[in-house]
Design a protein around this motif. Structure first.
Motif, PDB file in Angstrom:
ATOM      1  N   ILE A   1     -12.966  -2.894  10.741  1.00 41.51           N
ATOM      2  CA  ILE A   1     -13.363  -2.474   9.394  1.00 41.51           C
ATOM      3  C   ILE A   1     -12.766  -1.101   9.090  1.00 41.51           C
ATOM      4  CG2 ILE A   1     -15.336  -1.984   7.877  1.00 41.51           C
ATOM      5  CD1 ILE A   1     -15.223  -4.864   8.709  1.00 41.51           C
ATOM      6  N   TYR A   2     -12.834  -0.207  10.087  1.00 41.70           N
ATOM      7  CA  TYR A   2     -12.200   1.099   9.905  1.00 41.70           C
ATOM      8  C   TYR A   2     -10.707   0.923   9.653  1.00 41.70           C
ATOM      9  CZ  TYR A   2     -16.223   3.852  11.461  1.00 41.70           C
ATOM     10  OH  TYR A   2     -17.428   4.452  11.551  1.00 41.70           O
TER      11      TYR A   2
ATOM     12  N   PHE B   1      -6.087   0.125   3.401  1.00 43.65           N
ATOM     13  CA  PHE B   1      -6.130  -0.192   1.975  1.00 43.65           C
ATOM     14  C   PHE B   1      -6.703   0.933   1.107  1.00 43.65           C
ATOM     15  CE2 PHE B   1      -5.667  -4.406   3.771  1.00 43.65           C
ATOM     16  CZ  PHE B   1      -4.683  -4.913   2.958  1.00 43.65           C
ATOM     17  N   VAL B   2      -7.504   1.804   1.683  1.00 40.53           N
ATOM     18  CA  VAL B   2      -8.121   2.857   0.889  1.00 40.53           C
ATOM     19  C   VAL B   2      -7.634   4.238   1.317  1.00 40.53           C
ATOM     20  CG1 VAL B   2     -10.298   3.869   0.135  1.00 40.53           C
ATOM     21  CG2 VAL B   2     -10.158   1.406   0.571  1.00 40.53           C
ATOM     22  N   PHE B   3      -7.726   4.489   2.617  1.00 40.23           N
ATOM     23  CA  PHE B   3      -7.467   5.841   3.099  1.00 40.23           C
ATOM     24  C   PHE B   3      -5.971   6.183   3.077  1.00 40.23           C
ATOM     25  CE2 PHE B   3      -7.558   9.084   6.601  1.00 40.23           C
ATOM     26  CZ  PHE B   3      -8.255  10.031   5.870  1.00 40.23           C
TER      27      PHE B   3
ATOM     28  N   ILE C   1      -9.036  -1.737   8.330  1.00 40.39           N
ATOM     29  CA  ILE C   1      -8.746  -2.290   7.008  1.00 40.39           C
ATOM     30  C   ILE C   1      -8.991  -1.239   5.935  1.00 40.39           C
ATOM     31  CG2 ILE C   1      -9.487  -4.011   5.310  1.00 40.39           C
ATOM     32  CD1 ILE C   1     -10.025  -5.877   7.694  1.00 40.39           C
ATOM     33  N   TRP C   2     -10.119  -0.554   6.062  1.00 39.16           N
ATOM     34  CA  TRP C   2     -10.418   0.514   5.112  1.00 39.16           C
ATOM     35  C   TRP C   2      -9.327   1.581   5.179  1.00 39.16           C
ATOM     36  CZ3 TRP C   2     -11.526   5.739   5.890  1.00 39.16           C
ATOM     37  CH2 TRP C   2     -11.968   6.424   4.750  1.00 39.16           C
ATOM     38  N   GLY C   3      -8.903   1.894   6.400  1.00 38.39           N
ATOM     39  CA  GLY C   3      -7.864   2.912   6.594  1.00 38.39           C
ATOM     40  C   GLY C   3      -6.573   2.529   5.904  1.00 38.39           C
TER      41      GLY C   3
ATOM     42  N   GLN D   1       0.800  -1.221   0.000  1.00 42.23           N
ATOM     43  CA  GLN D   1       0.000   0.000   0.000  1.00 42.23           C
ATOM     44  C   GLN D   1       0.835   1.274   0.000  1.00 42.23           C
ATOM     45  OE1 GLN D   1      -3.198  -0.001  -0.519  1.00 42.23           O
ATOM     46  NE2 GLN D   1      -2.984  -2.214  -0.615  1.00 42.23           N
TER      47      GLN D   1
ATOM     48  N   ILE E   1      -8.805   8.724  11.283  1.00 41.16           N
ATOM     49  CA  ILE E   1      -9.647   7.524  11.405  1.00 41.16           C
ATOM     50  C   ILE E   1     -10.393   7.561  12.745  1.00 41.16           C
ATOM     51  CG2 ILE E   1      -9.582   5.013  11.680  1.00 41.16           C
ATOM     52  CD1 ILE E   1      -9.091   5.492   8.879  1.00 41.16           C
TER      53      ILE E   1
END
Lengths: 350, 322
Positions: B131-132, B138-140, B134-136, A210, B181
């Protein structure tokens, strides 16, 4: 409010009680290193299909594995860091290696393909010490003539949890770089001068994946499975090698396994033209005075099966099976594992 | 309890109804005692577990930034610093936005939107923290690395004085990302607490103020918020307590490095993240004790914050006579 407090206690309680989750009746229970987890789970699947006996292996890390076996909550512990003779004796443990594998540096740089970049031990140590901070540093550029290196800061990724992979990695860095040996040292967890930490091989793989312009170190199977950009290394003989099964095997070829109690040989920075410098064996720990002799016998049966039939599966995941001569020595060592009645459980099997 | 006592001493003490009340009273009292005992037990076991660390490092444990498992030297300053900084970032963002949401919901929102919006906010509060995380990651975090952080370094990073706060290489993950986050995670709590608190303001007060010709801004600024100020601070501190102890989401995006950096773009660690990361692998007894000592520090920190919050909420209730 209550939740934050509960979550704290849950972490503490959970960490010590991981093993309290009862294994299914008849399953072999083990816990420890994440490094061999891919091959153990592969073996376990085939073994269950053949014999009906499953393996409940918790990949909680080498330190956790050592703690669990010392507390006798599992039948075997697994560690990438071999225990010394004194520690084995004090805890009445028998130690033996199962497979060997390689630790590889992985990078995430736009335009760089797997195996395109090459590093040597000293450069790697300097990157992890924070003395080399840019990808186009002269030290890296000198090794990689013709490769386009970005003028970008290096994002260093290391393990945040204690880990056998880190032990073998820092052992290698210390053996090639005096500064590392003096200032940082060798352990399952060290005080990292730079970089960010991630939990487990998976965590490092995810973070490198990432983060642009990052470097990390993972066990080779994780690098393959996550299709990561690994680098080549310059080995002790000054030759460029790619991380491949034969390069890992070359490191093990000349190792004198009987020189250390419990086969505790560390394979970092071994000589040989085709030798991968960051090769490591992974070990199993079992009590010589087993609480449940029958369970220990089942575990030994599994490892016996794995030595005999697991080589191909291991090779597929780029682990190196133990040579037959070493396996014979290991089986001799197994006779020390005794049940409550004092009889060797391995002898009972046969 | 006073009701139960009355029954016990009163003339109807032998009455079966009174006896069942007494049994019921004792049972509920026992339930309450269990909570207190658990709390006390957690504190005592943390203190006992942490004792070797405090014995070895003394009070210096709290203000030493060293964390070296090789030489067995440990100090709590870096995780303590990370815990406070990420929580402060979270509160700086979540409080104004949360209050904005609450005021919108109670004052200006069309009636038809109130319920769906309220439910949406409560759903946000129900998302598990992993979930926050993982999202943080991989996305954020990639978004932060490629867009937000370079922009911050090029603009705020060049300003004298505050520039150091936004200096260094963009890693994507780090204390600012963790703070953001956390802000997302506590936002629904602040918003729904504040909405409930605003609803306690008597309509008469609002209507009188509007009757005097005050604007919406003036009504909220001078009537609603001053009326519930103490309770608001209490609610905000409840959320702060949650931010301080949050573990999984933070572990994913903070970078887990035991260092104190002037720049909030750099990786750091928090107390709960350090414990979650290192507890299973703490190889020496002193290492384990130091991690438990970190837990004790967090326990006390959270306890103080929550006690202050409860005190303020109670004062508000007494004042408004609820």
């Amino acid at each position: 409010m209550l939740k934050s407090r509960l979550s704290l206690t849950a972490v503490i309680a959970g960490a010590t009680l991981v093993s309290a989750v009862a294994a299914q009746a008849g399953d072999i229970s083990g816990a420890g290193a994440t490094f061999p987890y891919p091959i153990y789970s592969d073996w376990a699947k085939t073994y269950k299909d053949k014999t009906g006996t499953g393996l409940n292996y918790q990949a909680i890390g080498s330190g956790g594995g050592i703690k669990q076996i010392e507390a006798r909550t599992v039948t075997f512990g697994a560690s990438d860091k071999p225990l010394g003779g004194d520690e084995l004796k004090a805890n009445t443990l028998v130690q033996f290696p199962t497979v060997m594998g390689g630790i590889v540096p992985v990078v995430n740089i736009d335009g760089i393909k797997p195996g395109e970049l090459v590093l040597d031990g000293e450069t790697l140590a300097k990157i992890y010490e924070g003395k080399i901070t840019k990808w186009n540093d002269p030290a890296i550029a000198k090794l990689n003539e013709g490769v386009k290196l970005p003028d970008a800061a290096i994002a260093v990724v290391h393990r945040s949890d204690g880990s056998g992979t880190t032990f073998n990695y820092t052992y290698y860095l210390a053996s090639v770089d005096q500064g590392w040996k003096d200032d940082i040292g060798v352990s399952t967890a060290v005080e990292w001068p730079v970089g960010l930490g991630a939990k487990g091989n998976q965590g490092v793989a995810a973070n490198v994946g990432q983060t642009k312009n990052s470097i990390g170190y993972v066990e080779y199977a994780y690098a393959l499975q996550n299709k990561m950009t690994y680098t080549d290394m310059i080995n002790k003989d000054g030759k460029r090698v790619a991380p491949k099964a034969d390069a890992f095997a070359a490191a093990a070829a000349n190792a004198d396994w009987s020189s250390q109690p419990g086969f505790g040989v560390i394979l970092a920075n071994q000589p040989g033209a085709g030798t991968w410098p960051m090769t490591a064996a992974t070990f199993i720990l079992m009590h010589s005075d087993a609480k449940d002799g029958a369970a220990s016998a089942e575990a030994l049966k599994f490892f016996d099966w794995a030595y005999a039939n697991g080589g191909e599966a291991a090779a597929k995941l780029d682990y190196i099976p133990m040579p037959a001569s070493v396996v014979a020595q290991i089986k001799a060592e197994w006779t020390q594992i005794k049940g409550k009645d004092g009889a060797s459980v391995w002898a009972m099997n046969n | 309890m006073s009701v139960v006592t009355e029954f016990e001493t009163g003339p109807r003490a032998t009455n079966p109804v009174a006896r069942s009340d007494r049994v019921f009273g004792t049972l509920t009292f026992a339930a309450a005692v269990v909570v207190l005992l658990t709390l006390l037990g957690v504190f005592v076991s943390l203190a006992m577990g942490a004792w070797p660390a405090f014995q070895k490092f003394g009070i210096g444990f709290l203000y030493t930034a060293k964390w070296n498992p090789v030489t067995d030297k440990f100090g709590a300053l870096a995780p303590l610093y990370g815990t406070v900084v990420t929580s402060v970032i979270a509160m700086l963002i979540a409080v104004p936005v949360g209050l904005g949401i609450a005021i919108f919901l109670t004052e200006t929102c069309p009636r038809i939107l109130r319920r769906p919006l309220g439910i949406a906010i409560e759903l946000l509060a129900g998302i598990p923290s992993i979930i926050y995380g993982i999202w943080g990651l991989f996305v954020f975090a990639p978004f932060m690395q490629s867009v937000v952080q370079p922009a911050l370094i090029d603009t705020l990073g060049q300003v004298p004085l505050i520039g150091t706060l936004f200096s260094g290489a963009p890693y994507g993950i780090g204390m600012l990302t963790a703070g953001l986050i956390l802000a997302m995670m506590v936002l629904p709590f602040i918003a729904s607490l504040a909405r409930d608190i605003f609803l306690t303001v008597p309509d008469m007060l609002r209507e009188s103020a509007y009757g005097l010709g005050m604007t919406r801004w003036e009504v909220n600024r001078h009537i609603v918020i001053p009326h519930v100020r103490t309770a608001l601070v209490g609610g905000i501190m409840l959320s702060l307590g949650r931010a301080l102890g949050e573990t999984m989401a933070v572990t994913f995006v903070i970078g887990n490095a035991h260092r104190i950096s002037a720049s909030i773009l750099q990786p750091g660690t928090t107390i709960s993240a350090a414990i979650a990361n290192e507890f299973t692998e703490a190889t020496t007894p002193l290492y384990t004790a130091s991690l438990i000592a970190l837990g004790l520090v967090l326990f006390i920190l959270t306890f103080i914050v929550l006690a202050a919050a409860q005190y303020m909420l109670r004062r508000m209730k007494q004042k408004s006579g609820v």
